[in-house]
Design a protein around this motif. Structure first.
Motif, PDB file in Angstrom:
ATOM      1  N   GLY A  67      -8.622  -7.955 -43.983  1.00  0.00           N
ATOM      2  CA  GLY A  67      -7.450  -7.326 -44.597  1.00  0.00           C
ATOM      3  C   GLY A  67      -7.176  -5.959 -43.989  1.00  0.00           C
ATOM      4  O   GLY A  67      -7.592  -5.664 -42.858  1.00  0.00           O
ATOM      5  N   ALA A  68      -6.509  -5.114 -44.760  1.00  0.00           N
ATOM      6  CA  ALA A  68      -6.129  -3.793 -44.236  1.00  0.00           C
ATOM      7  C   ALA A  68      -7.367  -3.007 -43.818  1.00  0.00           C
ATOM      8  O   ALA A  68      -8.392  -3.031 -44.507  1.00  0.00           O
ATOM      9  CB  ALA A  68      -5.387  -3.013 -45.319  1.00  0.00           C
ATOM     10  N   ASP A  69      -7.239  -2.287 -42.732  1.00  0.00           N
ATOM     11  CA  ASP A  69      -8.333  -1.436 -42.280  1.00  0.00           C
ATOM     12  C   ASP A  69      -8.473  -0.268 -43.261  1.00  0.00           C
ATOM     13  O   ASP A  69      -7.529   0.503 -43.449  1.00  0.00           O
ATOM     14  CB  ASP A  69      -8.035  -0.914 -40.866  1.00  0.00           C
ATOM     15  CG  ASP A  69      -9.253  -0.264 -40.245  1.00  0.00           C
ATOM     16  OD1 ASP A  69      -9.935   0.529 -40.937  1.00  0.00           O
ATOM     17  OD2 ASP A  69      -9.544  -0.566 -39.080  1.00  0.00           O
ATOM     18  N   ARG A  71     -10.794   2.111 -43.029  1.00  0.00           N
ATOM     19  CA  ARG A  71     -11.555   3.249 -42.484  1.00  0.00           C
ATOM     20  C   ARG A  71     -10.753   4.532 -42.474  1.00  0.00           C
ATOM     21  O   ARG A  71     -11.322   5.608 -42.415  1.00  0.00           O
ATOM     22  CB  ARG A  71     -12.099   2.907 -41.104  1.00  0.00           C
ATOM     23  CG  ARG A  71     -13.293   1.966 -41.236  1.00  0.00           C
ATOM     24  CD  ARG A  71     -13.919   1.636 -39.918  1.00  0.00           C
ATOM     25  NE  ARG A  71     -15.106   0.795 -40.131  1.00  0.00           N
ATOM     26  CZ  ARG A  71     -15.629   0.004 -39.234  1.00  0.00           C
ATOM     27  NH1 ARG A  71     -15.077  -0.076 -38.036  1.00  0.00           N
ATOM     28  NH2 ARG A  71     -16.684  -0.723 -39.508  1.00  0.00           N
ATOM     29  N   PHE A  79       2.405   2.695 -48.672  1.00  0.00           N
ATOM     30  CA  PHE A  79       2.182   1.280 -48.945  1.00  0.00           C
ATOM     31  C   PHE A  79       3.462   0.447 -48.813  1.00  0.00           C
ATOM     32  O   PHE A  79       3.475  -0.572 -48.148  1.00  0.00           O
ATOM     33  CB  PHE A  79       1.582   1.109 -50.339  1.00  0.00           C
ATOM     34  CG  PHE A  79       0.209   1.723 -50.444  1.00  0.00           C
ATOM     35  CD1 PHE A  79      -0.900   1.033 -50.014  1.00  0.00           C
ATOM     36  CD2 PHE A  79       0.039   3.005 -50.943  1.00  0.00           C
ATOM     37  CE1 PHE A  79      -2.170   1.587 -50.085  1.00  0.00           C
ATOM     38  CE2 PHE A  79      -1.223   3.572 -51.012  1.00  0.00           C
ATOM     39  CZ  PHE A  79      -2.331   2.861 -50.583  1.00  0.00           C
ATOM     40  N   LEU A  83       3.950  -2.298 -45.876  1.00  0.00           N
ATOM     41  CA  LEU A  83       4.079  -3.713 -46.245  1.00  0.00           C
ATOM     42  C   LEU A  83       5.430  -4.261 -45.802  1.00  0.00           C
ATOM     43  O   LEU A  83       5.517  -5.342 -45.216  1.00  0.00           O
ATOM     44  CB  LEU A  83       3.884  -3.896 -47.758  1.00  0.00           C
ATOM     45  CG  LEU A  83       2.420  -3.758 -48.187  1.00  0.00           C
ATOM     46  CD1 LEU A  83       2.299  -3.644 -49.699  1.00  0.00           C
ATOM     47  CD2 LEU A  83       1.584  -4.936 -47.688  1.00  0.00           C
TER      48      LEU A  83
HETATM   49  O1  T3D Z   1      -1.380  -0.049 -46.355  1.00  0.00           O
HETATM   50  C1  T3D Z   1      -2.132  -0.791 -47.049  1.00  0.00           C
HETATM   51  O2  T3D Z   1      -3.329  -0.681 -46.972  1.00  0.00           O
HETATM   52  C2  T3D Z   1      -1.533  -1.878 -47.864  1.00  0.00           C
HETATM   53  C3  T3D Z   1      -2.061  -3.205 -47.506  1.00  0.00           C
HETATM   54  C4  T3D Z   1      -3.114  -3.757 -48.149  1.00  0.00           C
HETATM   55  C5  T3D Z   1      -3.622  -5.065 -47.725  1.00  0.00           C
HETATM   56  C6  T3D Z   1      -5.103  -5.298 -47.961  1.00  0.00           C
HETATM   57  O3  T3D Z   1      -5.642  -6.139 -47.264  1.00  0.00           O
HETATM   58  S1  T3D Z   1      -5.960  -4.420 -49.150  1.00  0.00           S
HETATM   59  C7  T3D Z   1      -7.604  -5.130 -49.039  1.00  0.00           C
HETATM   60  C8  T3D Z   1      -8.410  -4.492 -47.927  1.00  0.00           C
HETATM   61  N1  T3D Z   1      -9.658  -5.202 -47.680  1.00  0.00           N
HETATM   62  C9  T3D Z   1     -10.725  -5.089 -48.448  1.00  0.00           C
HETATM   63  O4  T3D Z   1     -10.736  -4.421 -49.461  1.00  0.00           O
HETATM   64  C10 T3D Z   1     -11.973  -5.815 -47.982  1.00  0.00           C
HETATM   65  C11 T3D Z   1     -13.068  -4.803 -47.674  1.00  0.00           C
HETATM   66  N2  T3D Z   1     -14.265  -5.500 -47.166  1.00  0.00           N
HETATM   67  C12 T3D Z   1     -15.088  -6.146 -47.988  1.00  0.00           C
HETATM   68  O5  T3D Z   1     -14.931  -6.236 -49.182  1.00  0.00           O
HETATM   69  C13 T3D Z   1     -16.301  -6.743 -47.336  1.00  0.00           C
HETATM   70  O6  T3D Z   1     -16.522  -6.123 -46.075  1.00  0.00           O
HETATM   71  C14 T3D Z   1     -16.174  -8.284 -47.110  1.00  0.00           C
HETATM   72  C15 T3D Z   1     -16.207  -9.007 -48.475  1.00  0.00           C
HETATM   73  C16 T3D Z   1     -14.892  -8.647 -46.365  1.00  0.00           C
HETATM   74  C17 T3D Z   1     -17.365  -8.798 -46.252  1.00  0.00           C
HETATM   75  O7  T3D Z   1     -18.565  -8.286 -46.796  1.00  0.00           O
HETATM   76  P1  T3D Z   1     -19.894  -8.341 -45.922  1.00  0.00           P
HETATM   77  O8  T3D Z   1     -21.015  -7.886 -46.796  1.00  0.00           O
HETATM   78  O9  T3D Z   1     -20.022  -9.672 -45.294  1.00  0.00           O
HETATM   79  O10 T3D Z   1     -19.656  -7.293 -44.700  1.00  0.00           O
HETATM   80  P2  T3D Z   1     -19.690  -5.684 -44.786  1.00  0.00           P
HETATM   81  O11 T3D Z   1     -21.072  -5.230 -44.484  1.00  0.00           O
HETATM   82  O12 T3D Z   1     -19.061  -5.188 -46.019  1.00  0.00           O
HETATM   83  O13 T3D Z   1     -18.733  -5.308 -43.540  1.00  0.00           O
HETATM   84  C18 T3D Z   1     -19.168  -5.412 -42.199  1.00  0.00           C
HETATM   85  C19 T3D Z   1     -18.523  -4.271 -41.431  1.00  0.00           C
HETATM   86  O14 T3D Z   1     -17.102  -4.450 -41.452  1.00  0.00           O
HETATM   87  C20 T3D Z   1     -18.786  -2.920 -42.072  1.00  0.00           C
HETATM   88  O15 T3D Z   1     -18.892  -1.953 -41.040  1.00  0.00           O
HETATM   89  P3  T3D Z   1     -20.294  -1.213 -40.712  1.00  0.00           P
HETATM   90  O16 T3D Z   1     -20.768  -0.584 -41.967  1.00  0.00           O
HETATM   91  O17 T3D Z   1     -21.182  -2.335 -40.228  1.00  0.00           O
HETATM   92  O18 T3D Z   1     -19.934  -0.242 -39.617  1.00  0.00           O
HETATM   93  C21 T3D Z   1     -17.543  -2.672 -42.895  1.00  0.00           C
HETATM   94  O19 T3D Z   1     -17.269  -1.296 -43.107  1.00  0.00           O
HETATM   95  C22 T3D Z   1     -16.494  -3.268 -41.976  1.00  0.00           C
HETATM   96  N3  T3D Z   1     -15.299  -3.659 -42.761  1.00  0.00           N
HETATM   97  C23 T3D Z   1     -15.224  -4.646 -43.643  1.00  0.00           C
HETATM   98  N4  T3D Z   1     -13.993  -4.676 -44.171  1.00  0.00           N
HETATM   99  C24 T3D Z   1     -13.306  -3.673 -43.594  1.00  0.00           C
HETATM  100  C25 T3D Z   1     -14.156  -3.006 -42.689  1.00  0.00           C
HETATM  101  N5  T3D Z   1     -13.736  -1.971 -41.977  1.00  0.00           N
HETATM  102  C26 T3D Z   1     -12.457  -1.536 -42.156  1.00  0.00           C
HETATM  103  N6  T3D Z   1     -11.610  -2.119 -43.023  1.00  0.00           N
HETATM  104  C27 T3D Z   1     -11.993  -3.180 -43.749  1.00  0.00           C
HETATM  105  N7  T3D Z   1     -11.104  -3.791 -44.576  1.00  0.00           N
END
Ligand code: T3D
Length: 261
Positions: A67-69, A71, A79, A83
């Motif tokens: 999904g959305a980055d 970081r 938003f 979008l």
């Molecule tokens: O402008 C706007 O933003 C509006 C639009 C919104 C649209 C959206 O999509 S809002 C939703 C955004 N996404 C999330 O909230 C998902 C966030 N991620 C997670 O919940 C979990 O990472 C997962 C469930 C997807 C996977 O979990 P897991 O345990 O398998 O992996 P992890 O350890 O959490 O992540 C691995 C790496 O990916 C980690 O980096 P690191 O610590 O190893 O350097 C994590 O930070 C990175 N990562 C995961 N999701 C994102 C991300 N980095 C940036 N953005 C992310 N969304």
């Protein structure tokens, strides 16, 4: 062979199939601004490219798209503009491109990554795939069309339970719900995706594009509107060279050789 230089995507076209790979594996292919813009450009380019008769979207590494980055933090994000100008055109481009789009979901899809996967016409998933709406976990609402997709596919109560994180949507459940057409072991996903996309790319591309239009229109249409649309588009499909080839192949008891027109 690779045919475009993108910063956040891998892209190649082979045997009528354009494969677009989201390529930020360290962030589970989270959508930053560059990826949103490049993905939209890649889908539009595949739509225009006469060599392309099927499009595959997949992810590099262990995730499909998170999904959305996130970081960049939570402050000062625009938003509605992002979008409206970036995510929504992406979802609409997938729905409008007159070629079949396959999402090959290799791992976790989260947030708008779920919306992206389920915008495809056909979804094939690895056993490791999970569909995690995740919006609610960071106090956002679902976007990029996910509310509509899930409510229509699952009904209001099941969709709400998933959107609020009270119920998981893993690959097996997505298959059972009909959101995903096949679930395969991770090490066979590439092969099964190529086989599926290959079948689509040797199909009657014109008729497939028109079928996609009818399916989209039918979601909101009355019976009378659907009947009229089918009649109008059958007039178009029926005049295509592929229809003549299909009928000839039937008469000659052989496989058709469609050229996509
Ligand atoms: O402008 C706007 O933003 C509006 C639009 C919104 C649209 C959206 O999509 S809002 C939703 C955004 N996404 C999330 O909230 C998902 C966030 N991620 C997670 O919940 C979990 O990472 C997962 C469930 C997807 C996977 O979990 P897991 O345990 O398998 O992996 P992890 O350890 O959490 O992540 C691995 C790496 O990916 C980690 O980096 P690191 O610590 O190893 O350097 C994590 O930070 C990175 N990562 C995961 N999701 C994102 C991300 N980095 C940036 N953005 C992310 N969304």
């Amino acid at each position: 062979m690779p045919d475009h230089a993108y910063e956040t995507l891998l892209h190649e076209t082979d045997a009528g199939v354009a494969t677009i790979t989201l390529n930020r594996p360290d962030a589970l292919n989270a959508l930053n601004a560059a990826m949103r813009s490049e993905l939209l450009a890649a889908i539009k380019a595949a739509g225009r490219d006469g060599r392309v008769r099927a499009i595959v979207i997949t992810g590099a590494g262990r995730g499909f798209c998170a999904g959305a980055d996130l970081r960049g933090g939570s402050g000062e994000r625009e938003f509605r503009r992002v979008l409206t100008d970036e995510y929504n055109p992406l979802i609409e481009a997938i729905r409008r491109v007159p070629k079949p789009v396959v999402a090959s979901v290799n791992g976790v899809a989260a947030g708008a990554g779920v919306s992206l996967a389920l915008a495809a016409d056909l979804v094939i998933a690895s056993e490791a795939a999970r569909f995690v709406p995740a919006f609610n976990r960071i106090a956002l609402v679902p976007d990029s069309g996910l509310t509509r997709t899930l409510v229509r596919a699952l009904g209001r109560h099941r969709a709400t339970a998933i959107l609020l994180g009270e119920r998981e949507l893993n690959a097996a459940e997505a298959l059972e719900a009909g959101l995903v057409m096949a679930v395969v072991p991770g090490d066979r996903l590439g092969e099964e995706t190529r086989a599926l996309a290959g079948r689509l790319a040797s199909g009657p591309t014109g008729a497939i594009g028109l079928t996609k239009r009818l399916v989209d229109a039918a979601e909101d249409a009355t019976l009378a509107e659907t009947l009229a649309s089918e009649a109008a588009l059958q007039e178009v499909a029926g005049r295509g060279a592929d229809h003549a080839e299909g009928v000839a192949a039937f008469a000659e008891k052989r496989e058709p050789r469609f050229n996509g027109r």
